[in-house]
Design a protein around this motif. Sequence first.
Motif, PDB file in Angstrom:
ATOM      1  N   ARG A  97       0.829  -1.204   0.000  1.00  0.00           N
ATOM      2  CA  ARG A  97       0.000   0.000   0.000  1.00  0.00           C
ATOM      3  C   ARG A  97       0.866   1.257   0.000  1.00  0.00           C
ATOM      4  O   ARG A  97       0.702   2.143  -0.849  1.00  0.00           O
ATOM      5  N   ASN A 128      -6.958  -3.601  -5.520  1.00  0.00           N
ATOM      6  CA  ASN A 128      -7.252  -2.398  -4.738  1.00  0.00           C
ATOM      7  C   ASN A 128      -7.891  -2.730  -3.395  1.00  0.00           C
ATOM      8  O   ASN A 128      -7.627  -2.068  -2.382  1.00  0.00           O
ATOM      9  N   VAL A 154      -5.068  -4.018  -0.861  1.00  0.00           N
ATOM     10  CA  VAL A 154      -4.237  -3.006  -0.202  1.00  0.00           C
ATOM     11  C   VAL A 154      -5.071  -1.841   0.341  1.00  0.00           C
ATOM     12  O   VAL A 154      -4.522  -0.873   0.856  1.00  0.00           O
ATOM     13  N   SER A 155      -6.381  -1.948   0.188  1.00  0.00           N
ATOM     14  CA  SER A 155      -7.318  -0.964   0.770  1.00  0.00           C
ATOM     15  C   SER A 155      -7.076   0.446   0.271  1.00  0.00           C
ATOM     16  O   SER A 155      -7.087   1.410   1.034  1.00  0.00           O
ATOM     17  N   ILE A 156      -6.834   0.574  -1.036  1.00  0.00           N
ATOM     18  CA  ILE A 156      -6.772   1.903  -1.634  1.00  0.00           C
ATOM     19  C   ILE A 156      -7.587   1.871  -2.914  1.00  0.00           C
ATOM     20  O   ILE A 156      -7.690   0.839  -3.583  1.00  0.00           O
TER      21      ILE A 156
END
Length: 276
Positions: free
Chosen positions: A104, A192, A195-197
């Motif tokens: 991330r 996405n 990696v939580s973006i």
Amino acid sequence: MSNASVHHPDPVIILPSREHTHTIIILHGLSTNGSIFSAQLLQTALNSAGLILPNIFPYVKFVFPSGGRRRCTALNSTMTNVWFDIQTIDDRTIGENEQVEGLRESSIYLHEIITAEIALLENFGKSQEDLALWGFSQGCAMGAWVMLSGGRKLGAFVGMSGWLPFRRQIDAVIGTEGEKEEKRRRVLDLMNDTVSIPSLVDDSATGNLAGFRTPAFLGHGSQDVKVKTQWGEEMRKSLKGLGMDVTWKGYEGLEHWWRAPEEIDDVIEFLRGKGF
């Protein structure tokens, strides 16, 4: 902006000796940094004429970023410059959850560098397709992740002796029913979400899938025991499964390094074929 708690040394920059028309961003492998790696590559990555990269590409700006300072479990939890944590050298699928934080932070950091370099190129009337991303070992893995999730069609991607993070999960999506674009969308969503973006580029014209149109070169030594040849071949299969343009070159007897001049000549031929 990138996580301020993770320190990145300033990138090493090799300015072109002629008019700047292209940029190549090159990512180092495990347990080194952009400064050390740039010196190694520039000293030993010679073509068959004995030339180094800045002489081969005098119009190219070379940028060598460094991974953030963080502990690497596989290196006895030593603080070093890495793109993301690695639990064990023997199997990169072990400890994938521990890779997420680095993936991330490094994705955001490298996206900032890529965005800035594209803006400079655009000032000269050039475009994002005049920028290439190149990585060795963990730098290849990190570069592949940024290429696919970055939402831009770059001019080229060069990966040497690397692997694809979260390949098993990506392959599971590739194996589902659906057209190529549908699978690319699901893979991008997976990356996405992992990696939580959100997508790093908001491009409604391409649906943020432009990274999957970047042509890729993958080179790997047959005797590589640090990053197994099998992992590189699996990466090739995954990218091919996403309908990507992939050039694969295997090098008999080569361990975990690059082969000069043979592999360097192959990379140069590939890059020139993409307009560099």
